[in-house]
Design a protein around this motif. Structure first.
Motif, mmCIF file in Angstrom:
data_model
loop_
_atom_site.group_PDB
_atom_site.id
_atom_site.type_symbol
_atom_site.label_atom_id
_atom_site.label_comp_id
_atom_site.label_asym_id
_atom_site.label_seq_id
_atom_site.Cartn_x
_atom_site.Cartn_y
_atom_site.Cartn_z
ATOM 1 N N VAL A 287 -15.581 -22.535 -34.717
ATOM 2 C CA VAL A 287 -14.142 -22.614 -35.022
ATOM 3 C C VAL A 287 -13.276 -22.243 -33.813
ATOM 4 N N ILE A 288 -13.538 -21.114 -33.191
ATOM 5 C CA ILE A 288 -12.687 -20.682 -32.056
ATOM 6 C C ILE A 288 -12.704 -21.692 -30.903
ATOM 7 N N PRO A 289 -13.879 -22.204 -30.486
ATOM 8 C CA PRO A 289 -13.838 -23.243 -29.439
ATOM 9 C C PRO A 289 -13.060 -24.496 -29.856
ATOM 10 N N LEU A 290 -13.160 -24.877 -31.141
ATOM 11 C CA LEU A 290 -12.469 -26.085 -31.595
ATOM 12 C C LEU A 290 -10.958 -25.867 -31.732
ATOM 13 N N VAL A 291 -10.582 -24.673 -32.200
ATOM 14 C CA VAL A 291 -9.164 -24.422 -32.492
ATOM 15 C C VAL A 291 -8.438 -23.785 -31.309
ATOM 16 N N LYS A 292 -9.027 -22.723 -30.780
ATOM 17 C CA LYS A 292 -8.356 -21.970 -29.705
ATOM 18 C C LYS A 292 -8.722 -22.487 -28.307
ATOM 19 N N LEU A 293 -9.708 -23.355 -28.258
ATOM 20 C CA LEU A 293 -10.184 -23.934 -26.994
ATOM 21 C C LEU A 293 -10.688 -22.877 -25.996
ATOM 22 N N VAL A 294 -11.328 -21.845 -26.516
ATOM 23 C CA VAL A 294 -12.028 -20.871 -25.660
ATOM 24 C C VAL A 294 -13.437 -20.663 -26.241
ATOM 25 N N PRO A 295 -14.418 -20.415 -25.363
ATOM 26 C CA PRO A 295 -15.777 -20.165 -25.884
ATOM 27 C C PRO A 295 -15.849 -18.779 -26.503
ATOM 28 N N GLY A 296 -15.526 -18.706 -27.803
ATOM 29 C CA GLY A 296 -15.340 -17.428 -28.495
ATOM 30 C C GLY A 296 -16.481 -16.447 -28.352
ATOM 31 N N PHE A 297 -17.714 -16.899 -28.551
ATOM 32 C CA PHE A 297 -18.851 -15.979 -28.492
ATOM 33 C C PHE A 297 -19.062 -15.488 -27.058
ATOM 34 N N CYS A 298 -19.046 -16.410 -26.107
ATOM 35 C CA CYS A 298 -19.248 -16.037 -24.698
ATOM 36 C C CYS A 298 -18.157 -15.064 -24.244
ATOM 37 N N LYS A 299 -16.935 -15.336 -24.649
ATOM 38 C CA LYS A 299 -15.799 -14.556 -24.151
ATOM 39 C C LYS A 299 -15.701 -13.161 -24.770
ATOM 40 N N TYR A 300 -15.941 -13.073 -26.068
ATOM 41 C CA TYR A 300 -15.673 -11.805 -26.741
ATOM 42 C C TYR A 300 -16.913 -10.996 -27.129
ATOM 43 N N ILE A 301 -18.056 -11.626 -27.243
ATOM 44 C CA ILE A 301 -19.215 -10.888 -27.767
ATOM 45 C C ILE A 301 -20.426 -10.871 -26.829
ATOM 46 N N CYS A 302 -20.824 -12.015 -26.292
ATOM 47 C CA CYS A 302 -22.146 -12.152 -25.675
ATOM 48 C C CYS A 302 -22.499 -11.034 -24.671
ATOM 49 N N PRO A 303 -23.467 -10.187 -25.029
ATOM 50 C CA PRO A 303 -23.852 -9.105 -24.110
ATOM 51 C C PRO A 303 -24.701 -9.618 -22.939
ATOM 52 N N ALA A 304 -25.331 -10.794 -23.130
ATOM 53 C CA ALA A 304 -26.169 -11.346 -22.053
ATOM 54 C C ALA A 304 -25.295 -11.768 -20.870
ATOM 55 N N GLY A 305 -24.112 -12.274 -21.156
ATOM 56 C CA GLY A 305 -23.202 -12.735 -20.099
ATOM 57 C C GLY A 305 -22.787 -11.608 -19.180
ATOM 58 N N ILE A 306 -22.399 -10.492 -19.765
ATOM 59 C CA ILE A 306 -21.935 -9.360 -18.941
ATOM 60 C C ILE A 306 -23.115 -8.675 -18.245
ATOM 61 N N LEU A 307 -24.254 -8.626 -18.946
ATOM 62 C CA LEU A 307 -25.420 -7.950 -18.369
ATOM 63 C C LEU A 307 -26.046 -8.768 -17.240
ATOM 64 N N GLU A 308 -26.251 -10.054 -17.495
ATOM 65 C CA GLU A 308 -26.955 -10.890 -16.517
ATOM 66 C C GLU A 308 -26.017 -11.493 -15.466
ATOM 67 N N GLY A 309 -24.764 -11.755 -15.876
ATOM 68 C CA GLY A 309 -23.829 -12.381 -14.952
ATOM 69 C C GLY A 309 -22.749 -11.426 -14.457
ATOM 70 N N GLY A 310 -22.056 -10.790 -15.385
ATOM 71 C CA GLY A 310 -20.909 -9.944 -15.046
ATOM 72 C C GLY A 310 -21.239 -8.798 -14.112
ATOM 73 N N ILE A 311 -22.237 -8.023 -14.464
ATOM 74 C CA ILE A 311 -22.553 -6.832 -13.667
ATOM 75 C C ILE A 311 -23.062 -7.204 -12.266
ATOM 76 N N PRO A 312 -24.076 -8.096 -12.137
ATOM 77 C CA PRO A 312 -24.521 -8.430 -10.774
ATOM 78 C C PRO A 312 -23.454 -9.115 -9.926
ATOM 79 N N LEU A 313 -22.670 -10.008 -10.522
ATOM 80 C CA LEU A 313 -21.674 -10.737 -9.724
ATOM 81 C C LEU A 313 -20.511 -9.834 -9.289
ATOM 82 N N THR A 314 -20.058 -8.958 -10.183
ATOM 83 C CA THR A 314 -18.963 -8.059 -9.781
ATOM 84 C C THR A 314 -19.454 -7.026 -8.769
ATOM 85 N N TYR A 315 -20.726 -6.679 -8.841
ATOM 86 C CA TYR A 315 -21.297 -5.717 -7.877
ATOM 87 C C TYR A 315 -21.390 -6.344 -6.481
#
Lengths: 280, 47
Positions: free
Chosen positions: A145-173
């Motif tokens: 629903v959120i990707p279709l209505v709000k046009l943002v990847p809702g799970f990736c943006k607000y919840i997915c812990p894999a994104g921040i752990l595997e991507g966010g932390i190493p890239l910001t470091y």
């Protein structure tokens, strides 16, 4: 041909599982250069989805996250239906069902390792069984629903812990420019990740059981998947040892909550449970 | 696997293959690749 061998080798299948999980995690993230340079892989094979939850913004990732790709496809579905991602998800589900959760998901491996930390553990109960339906709600609201209505990847943006752990932390470091962009969302996702990982120490695969929309998708395919667990009804004495000893919220072997890990094979007193075989 | 499940499995397999071929044909593979080779700022918590 047996999926994981036959006879005694089937009995030992759960012991092999950890190696398969580790191999899958390494295979999904074998772009070592990315970890050293703080950049992500940009080769031609990045369009191939991996079966498990693995962020494509991880510096090591050589394939695409199926869940991220699905949300991305739905964002532009007004112009184009994401046939490729839908077909890939159906194919993975049909081939393996939630065997993917048990064997081929790096985040599943992490959760199981965290659960090995000694301490008081929360066993499955009526509340955890009810919470298993939460992942279907998250699938509908945040992935569809959120990707279709709000046009943002809702799970990736607000919840997915894999994104921040595997991507966010190493890239910001490693990348000062990305580090300069850190804001409220990063803090939110970091807190969500810490909460989820902390709960995993006390509650077996809690993210997998209650939150993961990818597991929710694959759960629909469990009854018809080519590979996985099967019960020989002629041998089964209905002692329920398999369900009692399972840490997931299963009501019977190979139902929607079964991650087909094979732990129940050694619990069965009459050897009624085994991995499905492909007929020669 | 009973006959009903076998039929569902075969139909689903055909559907999956058709969807993948249709997806590749209309550029779906490239869409996924183009998304995956760029850092996803939503995924990493930047926005």
């Amino acid at each position: 041909m047996s999926v994981l061998g036959s006879g005694e080798s089937e009995k030992r299948a759960p012991l092999k599982r950890r190696y398969i999980q580790l191999l899958a995690a390494v295979f999904y993230n074998c772009n070592i250069k990315g970890f050293l340079s703080g950049s992500i892989y940009k080769g031609d094979i990045k369009g191939l989805c991996v079966p498990g939850l693995n962020c494509y913004s991880c510096p090591g990732a050589v394939g695409a996250c199926p869940l991220g790709s699905l949300q991305s496809g739905l964002l532009s579905s007004k112009y184009k239906v994401p046939y490729y991602v839908l077909g890939t998800l159906i194919l993975f589900g049909l081939m393996f069902g939630r065997l993917i959760c048990g064997f081929l998901c790096p985040f599943g491996l992490l959760q199981e390792l965290l659960y090995k930390i000694p301490g008081k553990k929360i066993k499955k109960n009526r509340i955890t069984v009810m919470l298993t339906y939460l992942k279907y709600v998250i699938l509908v609201i945040f992935v569809i629903v959120i990707p279709l209505v709000k046009l943002v990847p809702g799970f990736c943006k607000y919840i997915c812990p894999a994104g921040i752990l595997e991507g966010g932390i190493p890239l910001t470091y490693m990348d000062p420019q990305i580090r300069g962009l850190i804001g409220v969302l990063f803090s939110w996702k970091f807190i969500v990740m810490v909460v989820i990982l902390t709960i995993c120490v006390f509650c077996f695969r809690s993210f997998c059981r209650f939150v993961c929309p990818l597991g929710a998708i694959y759960s629909f395919f469990n009854p018809i998947s080519f590979f996985g667990i099967r019960v020989d009804n002629d041998k089964c004495i209905h002692c329920n040892a398999c369900v009692k000893n399972c840490k997931m919220d299963v009501k019977r072997v190979c139902d929607r909550e079964c991650i087909q890990c094979g732990e129940c094979i050694k619990e069965c007193p009459v050897d009624a449970i085994s991995y499905k075989k492909i007929k020669k | 696997m009973n006959k009903k499940n076998t039929a569902i499995t075969v139909i689903t397999l055909i559907l999956a293959i058709v969807l993948i071929i249709a997806g590749i044909y209309d550029g779906g593979y490239n869409d996924v690749k183009n998304k995956a080779i760029r850092i996803c700022y939503e995924c990493i918590g930047i926005g």
